[in-house]
Each structure stands twice: as structure tokens, then as C-alpha cells.
Design a protein around this motif. Sequence first.
Motif, PDB file in Angstrom:
ATOM      1  N   SER A 146       1.355  -1.113  -0.048  1.00  0.00           N
ATOM      2  CA  SER A 146      -0.257  -0.320  -0.077  1.00  0.00           C
ATOM      3  C   SER A 146       0.929   1.284   0.123  1.00  0.00           C
ATOM      4  CB  SER A 146      -0.857   0.005   1.652  1.00  0.00           C
ATOM      5  OG  SER A 146      -0.030   0.259   2.472  1.00  0.00           O
ATOM      6  N   PHE A 147       2.492   0.785  -0.030  1.00  0.00           N
ATOM      7  CA  PHE A 147       3.027   2.065  -0.318  1.00  0.00           C
ATOM      8  C   PHE A 147       3.468   3.149  -1.238  1.00  0.00           C
ATOM      9  CE2 PHE A 147       5.755   0.753   3.513  1.00  0.00           C
ATOM     10  CZ  PHE A 147       4.938   0.835   4.698  1.00  0.00           C
ATOM     11  N   ARG A 148       3.149   4.123  -1.748  1.00  0.00           N
ATOM     12  CA  ARG A 148       2.969   4.916  -2.758  1.00  0.00           C
ATOM     13  C   ARG A 148       4.900   5.849  -2.776  1.00  0.00           C
ATOM     14  NH1 ARG A 148      -1.574   7.491  -5.085  1.00  0.00           N
ATOM     15  NH2 ARG A 148      -1.800   8.749  -3.107  1.00  0.00           N
ATOM     16  N   VAL A 149       5.898   5.645  -3.032  1.00  0.00           N
ATOM     17  CA  VAL A 149       7.162   6.023  -2.694  1.00  0.00           C
ATOM     18  C   VAL A 149       7.201   6.828  -3.392  1.00  0.00           C
ATOM     19  CG1 VAL A 149       9.190   5.589  -1.240  1.00  0.00           C
ATOM     20  CG2 VAL A 149       7.933   4.379  -0.722  1.00  0.00           C
ATOM     21  N   LEU A 150       7.942   8.261  -2.960  1.00  0.00           N
ATOM     22  CA  LEU A 150       8.229   9.240  -4.013  1.00  0.00           C
ATOM     23  C   LEU A 150      10.307   9.488  -3.355  1.00  0.00           C
ATOM     24  CD1 LEU A 150       8.322  11.336  -5.887  1.00  0.00           C
ATOM     25  CD2 LEU A 150       7.756  12.896  -4.196  1.00  0.00           C
ATOM     26  N   VAL A 151      11.204   9.008  -4.359  1.00  0.00           N
ATOM     27  CA  VAL A 151      12.582   9.980  -3.975  1.00  0.00           C
ATOM     28  C   VAL A 151      12.811  10.966  -4.119  1.00  0.00           C
ATOM     29  CG1 VAL A 151      14.674   8.591  -4.305  1.00  0.00           C
ATOM     30  CG2 VAL A 151      13.058   7.251  -3.817  1.00  0.00           C
ATOM     31  N   VAL A 152      13.263  11.780  -3.413  1.00  0.00           N
ATOM     32  CA  VAL A 152      13.621  13.327  -4.169  1.00  0.00           C
ATOM     33  C   VAL A 152      15.038  13.829  -3.955  1.00  0.00           C
ATOM     34  CG1 VAL A 152      13.290  15.786  -3.866  1.00  0.00           C
ATOM     35  CG2 VAL A 152      11.395  14.552  -3.229  1.00  0.00           C
ATOM     36  N   ASP A 153      15.600  13.692  -5.052  1.00  0.00           N
ATOM     37  CA  ASP A 153      17.443  13.882  -5.129  1.00  0.00           C
ATOM     38  C   ASP A 153      17.710  14.324  -6.327  1.00  0.00           C
ATOM     39  OD1 ASP A 153      20.383  13.444  -4.407  1.00  0.00           O
ATOM     40  OD2 ASP A 153      19.617  12.083  -2.823  1.00  0.00           O
ATOM     41  N   ASP A 154      18.866  15.577  -6.290  1.00  0.00           N
ATOM     42  CA  ASP A 154      19.596  15.748  -7.502  1.00  0.00           C
ATOM     43  C   ASP A 154      20.563  14.919  -8.275  1.00  0.00           C
ATOM     44  OD1 ASP A 154      21.947  17.509  -6.524  1.00  0.00           O
ATOM     45  OD2 ASP A 154      20.656  16.924  -5.313  1.00  0.00           O
TER      46      ASP A 154
ATOM     47  N   ALA B 127      21.479  11.269  -9.640  1.00  0.00           N
ATOM     48  CA  ALA B 127      20.825  10.562 -10.422  1.00  0.00           C
ATOM     49  C   ALA B 127      21.060   9.056  -9.408  1.00  0.00           C
ATOM     50  CB  ALA B 127      20.512  10.160 -11.707  1.00  0.00           C
ATOM     51  N   VAL B 128      22.753   8.904  -9.509  1.00  0.00           N
ATOM     52  CA  VAL B 128      23.052   7.289  -8.811  1.00  0.00           C
ATOM     53  C   VAL B 128      22.545   7.601  -7.384  1.00  0.00           C
ATOM     54  CG1 VAL B 128      24.816   6.449  -8.124  1.00  0.00           C
ATOM     55  CG2 VAL B 128      25.681   7.621  -9.768  1.00  0.00           C
ATOM     56  N   ASN B 129      22.324   8.383  -6.984  1.00  0.00           N
ATOM     57  CA  ASN B 129      21.820   7.895  -5.116  1.00  0.00           C
ATOM     58  C   ASN B 129      20.016   7.972  -5.341  1.00  0.00           C
ATOM     59  OD1 ASN B 129      23.371   9.097  -3.653  1.00  0.00           O
ATOM     60  ND2 ASN B 129      22.899  11.329  -3.716  1.00  0.00           N
ATOM     61  N   ARG B 130      19.595   7.967  -6.436  1.00  0.00           N
ATOM     62  CA  ARG B 130      18.106   7.602  -6.984  1.00  0.00           C
ATOM     63  C   ARG B 130      17.935   6.310  -7.147  1.00  0.00           C
ATOM     64  NH1 ARG B 130      18.546  13.066  -9.748  1.00  0.00           N
ATOM     65  NH2 ARG B 130      17.766  11.838 -11.178  1.00  0.00           N
ATOM     66  N   MET B 131      19.366   6.254  -8.130  1.00  0.00           N
ATOM     67  CA  MET B 131      19.466   5.031  -8.058  1.00  0.00           C
ATOM     68  C   MET B 131      19.235   3.533  -7.531  1.00  0.00           C
ATOM     69  SD  MET B 131      21.733   2.515 -11.186  1.00  0.00           S
ATOM     70  CE  MET B 131      22.590   2.870 -10.862  1.00  0.00           C
ATOM     71  N   VAL B 132      20.137   3.894  -6.178  1.00  0.00           N
ATOM     72  CA  VAL B 132      20.605   3.200  -5.317  1.00  0.00           C
ATOM     73  C   VAL B 132      19.103   2.584  -4.590  1.00  0.00           C
ATOM     74  CG1 VAL B 132      21.711   3.667  -3.038  1.00  0.00           C
ATOM     75  CG2 VAL B 132      23.166   3.818  -5.140  1.00  0.00           C
ATOM     76  N   VAL B 133      18.497   3.978  -4.067  1.00  0.00           N
ATOM     77  CA  VAL B 133      17.933   4.084  -2.767  1.00  0.00           C
ATOM     78  C   VAL B 133      16.298   3.302  -3.940  1.00  0.00           C
ATOM     79  CG1 VAL B 133      16.153   5.416  -1.761  1.00  0.00           C
ATOM     80  CG2 VAL B 133      17.897   5.971  -1.549  1.00  0.00           C
ATOM     81  N   ALA B 134      16.100   3.803  -5.003  1.00  0.00           N
ATOM     82  CA  ALA B 134      15.079   2.739  -5.579  1.00  0.00           C
ATOM     83  C   ALA B 134      15.327   1.463  -5.805  1.00  0.00           C
ATOM     84  CB  ALA B 134      14.673   3.588  -7.119  1.00  0.00           C
TER      85      ALA B 134
END
Length: 445
Positions: free
Chosen positions: A315-323, A325-332
Amino acid sequence: MHNEFLSYIVGQLEVAFEHAYVVASEKLRCQELEVQLQLNATLDREKQAAESHSKMKSEFLATMSHEIRTPMNAIVGMTSLLADQALSHEQKQIISVIQKGSHDLLTILNDILDFSKIESGNLKLEEEPFNLRSTIEGVLDFVSRTAETKGILLNLFLDPNLPHLVVGDATRLRQILNNLISNAIKFTDTGDIVVIVSASNQALPIYFNVIDTGVGIPSDSMGKLFKKFSQVSTGISRRYGGTGLGLAICCRLVEVQGGAMWVRSVHHKGSSFAFMLNLKCAPEGAVEKVDTVGYGSTKSFNSDVPSSVVRWILSFRVLVVDDNAVNRMVVAKLLERVGVTSIHAVSDGKEAVEWIQKQRGPRHTLVLMDVAMPGMDGLTATREIQATVKKPPWIVALTASAMEDDRLTCLQSGMNDFVAKPVTKHSLVQMLERYVVATFGEKGE
């Protein structure tokens, strides 16, 4: 007539002397005042210079911390993902070396930041009620795995007279105990380690003692123990590593809390590190502080996702906010690994605000927000979301700005939680547990 004239002359001389004395005294007072003003001005300039230097030093360390943690997030995150893959024995060894090196680098970074804050007088201590026994037991749980791998037995003896709740800084107490017990494990190859905590009829102070059967300390090296960047010997440094900051930090942390630390040791037989803290008994009716923000937590946890999280994770909808691109990929990738299926990523705060304002439906939205971003930063975006969204999402700071002041700033801006980079699967699971507890209750119901 002659006598009257002499009397007149004497009188005038007395008046002249008195006037000269007053003038001289006033002149001397003015000179002293001028010297004092010059001294004060010099002291003010020196104070301003010292404060400016201290501020520049703090800003430099904060910047370096941020810049080091950003690439470390990619290294730690990716190795965490690799460690979960089906690897050969050699590949697992390589990953283990990378993970240990990353952990050691972060430990050094955190030690330098801590020591800088202590020396500059910027260390802020909490005064909150906490459970003394569970705090101590939590530290032993955390280090027990390391002791088990070396075949060392950990023993804990808690005085029955210990108060249940005390008022103080639980995080700093964990830090001190963790450092002393970890050192005892590191310098002990065989035998056991005993941790004793005692009080007298629930009266303060409280005494802590960590006893090991390790290498011990030569008597002529005892004076080096609590000095910064100092090791007992170069041989110890080469064999066991370390920066020589840990004990110096522990000693300062004890002292700033009004306590004292001391050591007894016999070379080749073992050591006893003890300290005393004047913790306050919590007043009747005090409520134990529950640490809902995972900053600095030493809690041990299983790498598997808890059932309470599994129940709600779809039921989680997660938004990752980071400038980055590598950090966004790692967290995702890490979120996918723990079971989150609905993940969206944006590169700045403005995009985050716009995305959240468009969301509809029953899904629970969780936002992992970087702080330092070009355009709209994370703090501004959080305030904008809180002000414009009827039911704001749960917002977690996921940032390389890891100082205590950064954490407080994030929470004051309206964020609900704080996770310092580098992020791992474990730290994400802990964060999700706190989110589930806050949103659905203690049992995720």
C-alpha cells in the motif's frame, strides 16, 4: 601681617596641591580607562576571530562530511545490494572487505565530527527520561555478533538497585558503552568480557565498568590513553587499527556530563575501563522517550523485513527526491529489494511538490527527501507540502548532512523522520518500521 601672608600662601599651596592631585588622578583614571578600552577591543577582536575560526572549521567539517557521504552512499548502497546476490565464496570475501572499509571510513568521519563539536563547545546534550536497563542491553545486543565471531563470551551484571528511568542523554551513553565494549572485543583474543553497572539504593551516581581479558596496556603508556589521535603503541596501531580518537571522545563525553573516567590495566592480562555519570532519577510519572528518529540508533535488527511492514508494504507509494541520479537509483533499488512496488523519483523539490499535489487515491505516500538540492531545496519543499496539501505525506529526510543541527533543522521544517546517508537496506527497513508504527499503530494494525 607677615604670619597672615604666610598662612595665605600655605593655604593657596594646599589648594594647588589638591587641585594638582585631582587633575593627576583624573588623568591617570582616563589613561587606565583608555588602556582598558583598548584591552577590551583587543579581546573582542580576538573573540570574534576565534568565533569566526570555529565557525569556518564547523562549516568545513560539515561540508566535507556531506561531500564524503554522498559518494559513500553509492558505495554502501550498491555493495549492500550485491551482498544479497548469489555470489561465490571469493566474491563474498571481496564484498565483505569493501563493506568493512566503508564502515571504518564512516566511523573515522563520525569520530572527527564528534571531537570537533566537543572541542568547540557546540555539543548539545539531551535531558530526556530513558530506560537505563534497556539502553545498556541494546548496546550489548548490537556488539554481541562481533563477540560471537571471535568466540568471546559477553557477561552483563546489572545492579538490582538501578533506577528504571533516568534523565540524561541516552544516545551519548550508548556511544560511550559501544566504544568501550567494542574496544574490549577488538583487543581480546580469548577469554570473556564483563560489563557491570551499579548504583547504591537507587542513589546516584551510577557506575559503569567494562572488564576484559585482552592484551592490556603497558604502565608507561597509560598517559597516552585519553589523548586525541594517540595510540598506546605503533605495534597496536598496525595490528588493530583505529584513529586514537575513540577513547578521547568517550572521556570528553563523560566529562561534559559531569562524570569521570578511569582505567586499570595489567599488560598481557587485561583492562578495566570504568566511568561514573551523575544521571538524574526521572520524576514520578515521567514518560520514557521513544526514539522515533533513527539518527545514531544502536538497535540491532534482523535483515528480513518485519511482518508488520510486509503487511502494508504494497500500500506504500514512495517518492524519492534527490538531485543525484546515482542516489535515486540506489534508493529505488533498495526499496525494491525490501518489497516496495510503487516508486517514483524526481530530481528537485519543485517537482516533488507538484507530484504530491496531483496524487489521489487511498495509497499511503512516503517521501524520501534530500535536503541540499539546486532550485527548491528539501526544507522549502517540505514547508510547501505542509502548507498546501490537505493530508501531507510522511516525509523522511534522506540526506548526507548528518550533523545533529541538520537533524533538528529537518524536523523543525515539518519532516517526520531523518536518515543519514549512506543508506542501507537495514536503515530503510528501520525507517519503514517507524513509519508503520506511526501510521498504523505499534503492531501495524
